[in-house]
Design an enzyme around this catalytic site. Sequence first.
Site: not given
Length: 260
Positions: A152, A247
């Site tokens: 990520e 998120e």
Amino acid sequence: MTHGLHYTVNCSILLTDLPLLERPAAARSAGFDAVEFWWPFPEAVPSDAEVEGFVKAIEDAGVRLTGLNLAAGDMPAGDRGLVSWPGREKELRDNVDVVVEIGKRLGCRTFNALYGNRIDGVAPERQDEIAVANLAHAAHAVGTFGGQIVVEPVSGIEAYPLKTAADAVAVLDRVGADNVRLLADFYHLAVNGDDVPAVIAAHTGRVGHVQIADAPGRGAPGTGDLPLADWLGAIEAAGYAGLVGLEYKAAADPFAWLRG
């Protein structure tokens, strides 16, 4: 939002008014059947009792665990992963053993390996060598039951070296394993100045997971100015059929945007 993708609730950043192990049931009560977590334990290798408590909370809630981070160090203090951290290789690999156990028991197949910050006095090339070896190890371990590792790009931490999709894809190429894929968090990419439509056009075939929050503020969709619905529609049209992780930081009613 007009797309056919399904959501999974990140219970490490949402529903934080509740104790951690009560959040899966709260997500279920809110109408979701899937949850994901950052590493939910204070240590890289928790006790058996801690693992059992976590597994039971997921099972009792009647939700699927669809994503789990590898241990990332002390995140409140600014740590963002152990993957490239010299001297913590054994800790990381012992953590992978626990991740594998949880993944097998709960059917989780996606595992986020945060890369780790640059460390003063350590050559970046050395950190990258360690990262490639650790990612290859983790990919092999979760690959034994059909799992994938996702890498990520992250915003907000200057020392974290993966800021764009291209940064992460370069790591994927170095590892060279089919089950090491890109985590496309539209919030982080946008905040870091990446061109999200271009990322979708170029890299959807490498994407293993998607996460969203709005910007500025990392709030719920609709609280900022990112065209999240457009981007989700575009990545679906480009062939992505996985889940979308919610998120974001939320106010009192974290899922109001889905009803409005």
